[in-house]
Structure formats: C-alpha cells, structure tokens
Design a protein around this motif. Structure first.
Motif, mmCIF file in Angstrom:
data_model
loop_
_atom_site.group_PDB
_atom_site.id
_atom_site.type_symbol
_atom_site.label_atom_id
_atom_site.label_comp_id
_atom_site.label_asym_id
_atom_site.label_seq_id
_atom_site.Cartn_x
_atom_site.Cartn_y
_atom_site.Cartn_z
ATOM 1 N N GLU A 83 5.854 -7.381 8.246
ATOM 2 C CA GLU A 83 5.911 -7.796 9.307
ATOM 3 C C GLU A 83 7.267 -9.070 9.660
ATOM 4 O OE1 GLU A 83 1.575 -9.347 10.316
ATOM 5 O OE2 GLU A 83 1.439 -7.398 9.761
ATOM 6 N N GLY A 84 7.017 -10.168 8.873
ATOM 7 C CA GLY A 84 7.542 -10.839 8.467
ATOM 8 C C GLY A 84 9.408 -11.030 8.622
ATOM 9 N N LEU A 85 9.545 -9.552 8.669
ATOM 10 C CA LEU A 85 11.324 -8.724 8.664
ATOM 11 C C LEU A 85 11.198 -8.745 9.699
ATOM 12 C CD1 LEU A 85 11.914 -7.012 5.786
ATOM 13 C CD2 LEU A 85 12.296 -9.324 6.129
ATOM 14 N N ALA A 86 10.007 -7.695 9.966
ATOM 15 C CA ALA A 86 10.599 -6.528 11.677
ATOM 16 C C ALA A 86 10.038 -8.090 13.159
ATOM 17 C CB ALA A 86 9.414 -6.247 12.340
ATOM 18 N N ARG A 87 9.841 -9.055 13.104
ATOM 19 C CA ARG A 87 9.146 -10.085 14.025
ATOM 20 C C ARG A 87 10.552 -11.243 13.706
ATOM 21 N NH1 ARG A 87 2.561 -10.560 13.066
ATOM 22 N NH2 ARG A 87 2.278 -9.354 14.754
ATOM 23 N N ALA A 88 11.500 -11.065 12.480
ATOM 24 C CA ALA A 88 12.274 -12.060 12.816
ATOM 25 C C ALA A 88 13.387 -11.368 13.187
ATOM 26 C CB ALA A 88 12.332 -12.949 10.635
ATOM 27 N N GLY A 89 13.626 -10.120 13.918
ATOM 28 C CA GLY A 89 14.207 -8.932 14.401
ATOM 29 C C GLY A 89 15.368 -8.522 13.163
ATOM 30 N N ARG B 49 5.243 -1.401 17.426
ATOM 31 C CA ARG B 49 6.646 -1.152 17.763
ATOM 32 C C ARG B 49 6.458 -0.301 16.042
ATOM 33 N NH1 ARG B 49 8.607 0.151 22.375
ATOM 34 N NH2 ARG B 49 10.033 0.054 21.758
ATOM 35 N N VAL B 50 7.331 0.342 15.816
ATOM 36 C CA VAL B 50 8.178 1.498 14.141
ATOM 37 C C VAL B 50 8.995 0.993 14.048
ATOM 38 C CG1 VAL B 50 7.954 3.798 13.249
ATOM 39 C CG2 VAL B 50 6.285 3.396 15.594
ATOM 40 N N TYR B 51 9.107 0.544 12.885
ATOM 41 C CA TYR B 51 9.717 -0.181 11.512
ATOM 42 C C TYR B 51 9.907 0.880 10.578
ATOM 43 C CZ TYR B 51 9.888 -3.870 15.642
ATOM 44 O OH TYR B 51 9.168 -4.720 16.987
ATOM 45 N N GLY B 52 10.115 1.881 10.196
ATOM 46 C CA GLY B 52 10.155 2.266 8.694
ATOM 47 C C GLY B 52 9.634 3.857 9.092
ATOM 48 N N LEU B 53 9.983 4.578 8.291
ATOM 49 C CA LEU B 53 10.020 5.900 8.319
ATOM 50 C C LEU B 53 9.250 6.119 6.293
ATOM 51 C CD1 LEU B 53 13.824 7.696 8.811
ATOM 52 C CD2 LEU B 53 11.144 7.319 10.182
ATOM 53 N N PRO B 54 8.057 6.075 6.058
ATOM 54 C CA PRO B 54 6.676 6.318 5.156
ATOM 55 C C PRO B 54 7.265 7.117 4.094
ATOM 56 C CG PRO B 54 5.873 6.772 6.857
ATOM 57 C CD PRO B 54 6.869 6.318 7.667
ATOM 58 N N LYS B 55 6.825 6.910 2.750
ATOM 59 C CA LYS B 55 6.761 8.305 2.141
ATOM 60 C C LYS B 55 4.777 8.717 2.137
ATOM 61 C CE LYS B 55 9.830 6.312 -1.539
ATOM 62 N NZ LYS B 55 9.566 4.702 -1.603
ATOM 63 N N GLY B 56 4.111 8.323 2.778
ATOM 64 C CA GLY B 56 2.954 8.169 1.800
ATOM 65 C C GLY B 56 1.663 7.175 1.589
ATOM 66 N N PHE B 57 1.614 7.604 0.758
ATOM 67 C CA PHE B 57 0.377 6.751 0.483
ATOM 68 C C PHE B 57 0.360 6.519 -0.922
ATOM 69 C CE2 PHE B 57 -1.744 10.697 -1.191
ATOM 70 C CZ PHE B 57 -2.128 10.709 -1.621
ATOM 71 N N SER B 58 0.011 5.558 -1.434
ATOM 72 C CA SER B 58 0.529 4.894 -3.077
ATOM 73 C C SER B 58 -1.105 5.201 -3.354
ATOM 74 C CB SER B 58 0.489 3.631 -3.295
ATOM 75 O OG SER B 58 1.928 4.396 -2.876
ATOM 76 N N MET B 59 -2.188 4.248 -5.490
ATOM 77 C CA MET B 59 -3.188 3.947 -5.435
ATOM 78 C C MET B 59 -3.184 4.619 -6.708
ATOM 79 S SD MET B 59 -3.957 8.446 -5.781
ATOM 80 C CE MET B 59 -3.243 9.721 -6.472
#
Length: 429
Positions: free
Chosen positions: A108-114, A141-151
């Motif tokens: 969020e911080g990176l996205a909202r900072a533009g 708004r979408v800002y990345g391409l995810p790999k999936g999930f982590s556990m």
C-alpha cells in the motif's frame, strides 16, 4: 482477517498481453540498441550465498534467448538492505524497471506514494482470479502480478521423529513442547534456526500469533492502524514468551545468532536437527540430499492450547511490481507474459524455483510434503502473516528486538514498547 484458502488454490496466471507487445516464435526483430531491464529481488542471505539461481542465472539468460533485443540486469540484496535501498531509489524517482515486493499493507505504501505502475485493466490480468489479485490491489486498483500463496510452519525429519515414537504431528502447543523435550532427552537437536538474519524469526512468531492473538480478536491489526490498539498489553506478550521458551529450554540450537541460512539448511539436510521453521518457499533448499537421506514433512507450528482450534498462518505470496517511472513498460510486460506462459521453458524453470505456489486454474500443489498442510487449509481457518498488515518497519523492530533478547538484552515488554513507537512513527505513511 480469517479465511479458508480453497479459492486461492484456483489461481490462474495471465498468458497473453496487449497485442504488439509480445514477440512471436520465429519472428525476427532488429536489434539496433538492445533494451536493458533492471530487475531486483530480495533473498541473498547474510552469509553471502546466492539462494536463488533462477533470478541470478536462468531468468536473464532465458529472457535474452527469447528476446534478442532485451537484456536483463538482476540484483539481489538481503531483505533489510533490499527494503531500504528500494525505498531510497523510488523516492528519488529512480529504481529498477521491475522488482519483487510484498503484498497487502507493505504494498500500500508504495502504491499510494505513486511509485508503482497501475496494471488495472491490462490484458495480462484477465486470467488471474480475484483471490490471486487481492494482495496486490489497493483502493480497487491492481499493482502487481502475484505468485500465489505462502504458508508458514515447521519442516521436520519424518524418520527422526518416528525413531523416537512420534508418528502424529503435535496438535497443540503442549504436545509440541513435549515433542521437543523427547528429542532433547534423546540427544537430538530439536530445532535449528538461522537467526543471524532477523527475518527468520518471523517464521516462528507469526504461526504462534495466528492461534494466540487473532482467534479472539480478528480485527487486532486494524485497530493497531487506527490507533485504538497497542502491542503493549496485548496477547503478543504471550507469543513472545512462548517463542522465547524454545530458546530458554534449549530446544532451538544454541548459537542461532551466528547461524546463517545456508548453514542451518545444511544442518537440517544432514539430519543433525529434527526441525526448522520456514515456509513452502524453502522447498528447494530444505529438500536437498545431505549426509543421510530422509523423508520430510511440513506442518503448522501449533500455538493453540489443548482443545482450542489450530489457526493456520497463510498469506498471499510476494509478486512482481513495475516501477511507475520505467521507460520500458512494453518490454517488461513482454518478459512477464513469457514467464507466465505455461508453454515456455522459462515458465518451467520458474515453477522449479517457485513450484510450491499453485499457478494455473485446477493446478494442484502436487508436492507430497505439503499434502497434509494443504488438507488442513480446506478445513481450518487462517490469518495472513502479521507483517502483511503492518507498515514496513514494524516487523524489523519485532525481530531485531527478539535478537537482542536472545543475546541477553531486553525482554518481551521492551520489544512491544519499541514496536508501538515504530508503529506510531509509521502510522499513516
């Protein structure tokens, strides 16, 4: 933020991008001035070993084989140096063309900072499921391409546990402590941890917090952020004391603060320790054949009291984001589309590195070590990793404070107070 993760196992990654971006097989493109794309990824451990051959070797080589007019310059840094370097570069309007980053609050911080390229509506996103994109979506708004999930959980040596009569994984904290005591009394090192790198402490703390902090207070992190909750006086004190107990009783091998990732992995793979805390991302490093071959298992670290529900620590994995200031967006999208195309040799290598993340619709995890954990994901509730809900910097305060405690300085209350000070400074940024 409890949920089950059935939907997240239905991930489908994008295969194509806007026409005109991707190069087609057999198509010759002139190469008057090859474009060099800079890519950065966290993950070099403090003992100096490169732990991601895909990023440093295969990714650039195979992209250049496919696109004769594209070159990839990759760089990896330890997590703390990576974060600080990236924030400095981005705030100066610079930085790599594309890079790996964490989801949710840390994004969020990176996205909202533009700082990030807004990918909303791009063709490459159409095949992703909503669950897959959730961790990389900010204000719709979408800002990345995810790999999936982590556990997160505990890797363990099946043969070693069975040798001492343990055939069923502990179902609660008391039985886990009993397992550790059995191993210790038999002269076996119960747990090895690479605490030289502060972020490895998260892999024991967050799974405990999942069953201790959040069952009775699922909105704990939301209230932290709005200023109506503090770490001080919360059940995080119980979590810290529970985890410190493993050190105090000698269940985690002494000298962990001088132990790096590669050394700890080798110790585990050689059969010299029964367990190591980590995640599914450790599959490659923790399944290598050591001095004595043995079967591995991967299960949750149970922080729950006897009779209480076991809550899993599962969250969206990191993914790739694109610098808003890149001057090479079409080329970056070309590379991403190629990496996520199931017919490409690059995708096959990507899967070998990140094979623990289901990628395509209907695709199973397909790894025996994770079958039991995956079954629990269909029945047990889960919470995301705590740091995914905190501003960047709070987790480092937590873990470096815990390092000090292991070294004999401070205590649980000092750590919590420091986390509150860090959060107060970062809240709203």
């Amino acid at each position: 933020m409890k949920r089950t993760w059935t939907g997240l196992l239905q991930l489908l990654l994008g295969l194509f991008i806007v026409s005109g971006c991707a190069q087609h097989p057999g198509e010759d493109r002139p190469v008057p001035n090859p474009v060099t794309l800079k890519f950065m990824h966290m993950g070099v451990s403090s003992d100096g070993r490169d732990n991601n051959r895909y990023v440093m070797q295969l990714f650039p080589t195979m992209v250049e084989d496919r696109f004769t007019d594209i070159r990839i310059a990759t760089e990896m840094l330890p997590e703390d140096a990576y974060t600080k370097s990236m924030l400095m570069q981005l705030s100066a309007g610079k930085g790599p063309d594309f890079f790996e980053w964490w989801p949710m609050r840390q994004l969020e911080g990176l996205a909202r900072a533009g700082y990030l390229q807004d990918l909303t509506g791009m063709e490459i996103l159409k095949a992703f499921s909503p669950d897959a994109l959730e961790g990389f979506t900010v204000d719709g708004r979408v800002y990345g391409l995810p790999k999936g999930f982590s556990m997160m959980g505990a890797w363990y040596n099946k043969e070693l546990l069975e040798r001492y009569g343990v055939r069923d994984w502990p179902k609660d904290w008391d039985s886990f402590l009993a397992l550790c005591e059995t191993l210790k009394q038999a002269g076996v090192t119960p747990i090895i941890m690479p605490d030289k790198d502060w972020w490895f402490l998260q892999f024991g703390l967050y799974p405990l917090a999942a069953s201790v902090v959040y069952p009775g207070d699922p909105d704990f992190d939301k209230r932290l952020l709005d200023g109506t909750q503090t770490f001080t006086g919360s059940k995080w004190r119980d979590v810290l004391n529970m985890y410190k107990l493993l050190y105090d009783r000698g269940y985690i091998r002494a000298g962990s603060l001088e132990t790096g990732e590669a050394q700890a992995a080798a110790w585990f793979n050689d059969g010299k320790a029964a367990m190591i805390f980590g995640g599914n991302w450790d599959y490659g490093s923790l399944t290598r054949t050591g001095d004595v071959p043995f079967g591995r298992g991967f299960m949750p670290l149970p922080g729950n009291a006897p009779g209480a529900p076991l809550i899993l620590s599962v969250g969206p994995a990191g993914g790739t984001v694109i610098n808003k200031n890149t001057g090479n967006l079409p080329e970056v999208l070309d590379v991403m589309a190629y990496q996520f195309s199931p017919s490409s040799p690059l995708y096959r290598e990507f899967k070998l590195q990140y094979q623990v993340f289901p990628a395509f619709k209907g695709e199973d995890v397909g790894i025996a070590e994770f079958e039991e954990y995956a079954a629990l994901m269909q029945s047990n509730e889960s919470v995301v990793f705590s740091n995914q809900a905190w501003p960047v910097g709070v987790a480092e305060t937590l873990c470096t404070g815990f390092q000090d405690w292991i070294a004999g300085k401070g205590d649980a209350d000092a750590i919590l107070a420091a986390m509150d000070r860090t959060l107060e400074r970062l809240r709203g940024t």
